[in-house]
Design a protein around this motif. Structure first.
Motif, PDB file in Angstrom:
ATOM      1  N   ASN A  57      21.542  13.401 -29.145  1.00 49.55           N
ATOM      2  CA  ASN A  57      21.613  12.242 -29.899  1.00 49.55           C
ATOM      3  C   ASN A  57      20.698  11.027 -29.446  1.00 49.55           C
ATOM      4  O   ASN A  57      20.696  10.502 -28.441  1.00 49.55           O
ATOM      5  N   MET A  58      19.487  10.876 -30.417  1.00 48.30           N
ATOM      6  CA  MET A  58      18.621   9.821 -29.775  1.00 48.30           C
ATOM      7  C   MET A  58      19.089   8.550 -29.364  1.00 48.30           C
ATOM      8  O   MET A  58      18.624   8.018 -28.389  1.00 48.30           O
ATOM      9  N   GLU A  59      20.066   8.121 -30.015  1.00 48.58           N
ATOM     10  CA  GLU A  59      20.451   6.825 -30.000  1.00 48.58           C
ATOM     11  C   GLU A  59      21.127   6.628 -28.659  1.00 48.58           C
ATOM     12  O   GLU A  59      21.199   5.702 -27.854  1.00 48.58           O
ATOM     13  N   TYR A  60      21.589   7.640 -28.050  1.00 53.83           N
ATOM     14  CA  TYR A  60      22.223   7.861 -26.718  1.00 53.83           C
ATOM     15  C   TYR A  60      21.281   7.445 -25.856  1.00 53.83           C
ATOM     16  O   TYR A  60      21.548   6.703 -24.847  1.00 53.83           O
ATOM     17  N   TYR A  61      20.154   7.517 -26.019  1.00 53.74           N
ATOM     18  CA  TYR A  61      19.097   7.595 -24.700  1.00 53.74           C
ATOM     19  C   TYR A  61      18.475   6.172 -24.894  1.00 53.74           C
ATOM     20  O   TYR A  61      17.837   6.002 -23.905  1.00 53.74           O
ATOM     21  N   THR A  62      18.553   5.530 -25.821  1.00 48.56           N
ATOM     22  CA  THR A  62      17.967   4.215 -26.039  1.00 48.56           C
ATOM     23  C   THR A  62      19.030   3.017 -25.674  1.00 48.56           C
ATOM     24  O   THR A  62      18.567   1.812 -25.690  1.00 48.56           O
ATOM     25  N   LEU A  95      14.395   3.069 -22.553  1.00 44.05           N
ATOM     26  CA  LEU A  95      14.044   4.369 -23.304  1.00 44.05           C
ATOM     27  C   LEU A  95      13.563   3.842 -24.831  1.00 44.05           C
ATOM     28  O   LEU A  95      13.172   4.798 -25.565  1.00 44.05           O
ATOM     29  N   SER A  96      13.831   2.654 -25.074  1.00 47.26           N
ATOM     30  CA  SER A  96      13.002   2.259 -26.444  1.00 47.26           C
ATOM     31  C   SER A  96      11.791   2.548 -26.534  1.00 47.26           C
ATOM     32  O   SER A  96      11.109   2.718 -27.635  1.00 47.26           O
ATOM     33  N   THR A  97      10.899   2.818 -25.381  1.00 45.25           N
ATOM     34  CA  THR A  97       9.596   2.931 -25.484  1.00 45.25           C
ATOM     35  C   THR A  97       9.321   4.474 -25.659  1.00 45.25           C
ATOM     36  O   THR A  97       8.170   5.015 -25.712  1.00 45.25           O
ATOM     37  N   THR A 147       8.879  10.091 -28.928  1.00 44.36           N
ATOM     38  CA  THR A 147       8.825  11.751 -29.401  1.00 44.36           C
ATOM     39  C   THR A 147       9.788  12.233 -28.880  1.00 44.36           C
ATOM     40  O   THR A 147      10.274  11.981 -27.616  1.00 44.36           O
ATOM     41  N   ALA A 148       9.992  13.345 -29.481  1.00 44.96           N
ATOM     42  CA  ALA A 148      11.027  14.257 -28.758  1.00 44.96           C
ATOM     43  C   ALA A 148      10.330  15.057 -27.320  1.00 44.96           C
ATOM     44  O   ALA A 148      11.080  15.089 -26.473  1.00 44.96           O
ATOM     45  N   GLU A 149       9.023  15.198 -27.419  1.00 46.72           N
ATOM     46  CA  GLU A 149       8.405  15.650 -26.258  1.00 46.72           C
ATOM     47  C   GLU A 149       8.397  14.827 -25.067  1.00 46.72           C
ATOM     48  O   GLU A 149       8.588  15.107 -23.933  1.00 46.72           O
ATOM     49  N   ALA A 163      10.401  15.215 -21.492  1.00 53.42           N
ATOM     50  CA  ALA A 163       9.640  14.948 -20.279  1.00 53.42           C
ATOM     51  C   ALA A 163      10.589  14.140 -19.268  1.00 53.42           C
ATOM     52  O   ALA A 163      10.424  14.324 -18.160  1.00 53.42           O
ATOM     53  N   GLU A 164      11.042  13.097 -20.002  1.00 54.20           N
ATOM     54  CA  GLU A 164      12.000  12.080 -19.090  1.00 54.20           C
ATOM     55  C   GLU A 164      13.118  12.830 -18.668  1.00 54.20           C
ATOM     56  O   GLU A 164      13.644  12.893 -17.587  1.00 54.20           O
TER      57      GLU A 164
END
Length: 159
Positions: free
Chosen positions: A45-50, A68-70, A73-75, A79-80
């Protein structure tokens, strides 16, 4: 009784500050059994990471500090996430630990990787203060528990 040798332990880590306890407990279990250790994180879930509410975990504070708002991309996110797992591996001081980053539904991805690597046990944490209630009501841990064909070692992480 046959001696069953546990050879591979899959430890599922998220970005909750309790991941340190899960990693350390799972690692101790694996070392006691003489098993290989695999650390996995599932990007689901991308929102979790922001979120900006992260605390440094096992010396890895980059998610809270960089913002993480910066990461767009999925890549970049992979990487993070790999950096996070590498820091977790460093925290456990064992270069033989293998790390895995996958995308998808958390429960299904954990089970798929466990099958792919022929894991003998999956280690996961439960964050709820009433962790057994959370497992019975529904969570990633509960879904893995109900679908798994291999043992699940649940680390209660309530404060």
């Amino acid at each position: 009784m046959n001696n069953i040798k546990m050879k591979k332990v899959l430890i599922s880590l998220d970005y909750n500050p309790t991941a340190e306890k899960v990693a350390e407990t799972g690692y101790a279990l694996a070392k006691e059994m003489g098993a290989e250790v695999y650390l996995i994180h599932v990007i689901s879930n991308m929102e979790y990471y922001t979120s900006t509410v992260y605390s440094p975990i096992m010396g890895y504070g980059d998610f809270g500090n960089v913002g993480l708002s910066t990461v767009y991309t999925a890549e970049d996110l992979k990487a993070e996430t790999q950096k996070y797992l590498n820091k977790s591996k460093d925290h456990l001081s064992d270069d033989t630990i293998q790390t895995i980053v996958v995308e998808g539904d958390s429960a299904d991805a954990i089970l798929d990787v466990a099958a792919d690597i022929h894991a003998d046990v999956i280690v996961m944490g439960s964050h709820s203060r009433r962790w057994l209630d959370k497992i019975l009501v529904g969570s990633v841990t509960e879904r893995v528990l109900h679908k798994s064909k291999i043992p699940l070692f649940i680390v209660p992480t309530r404060g």
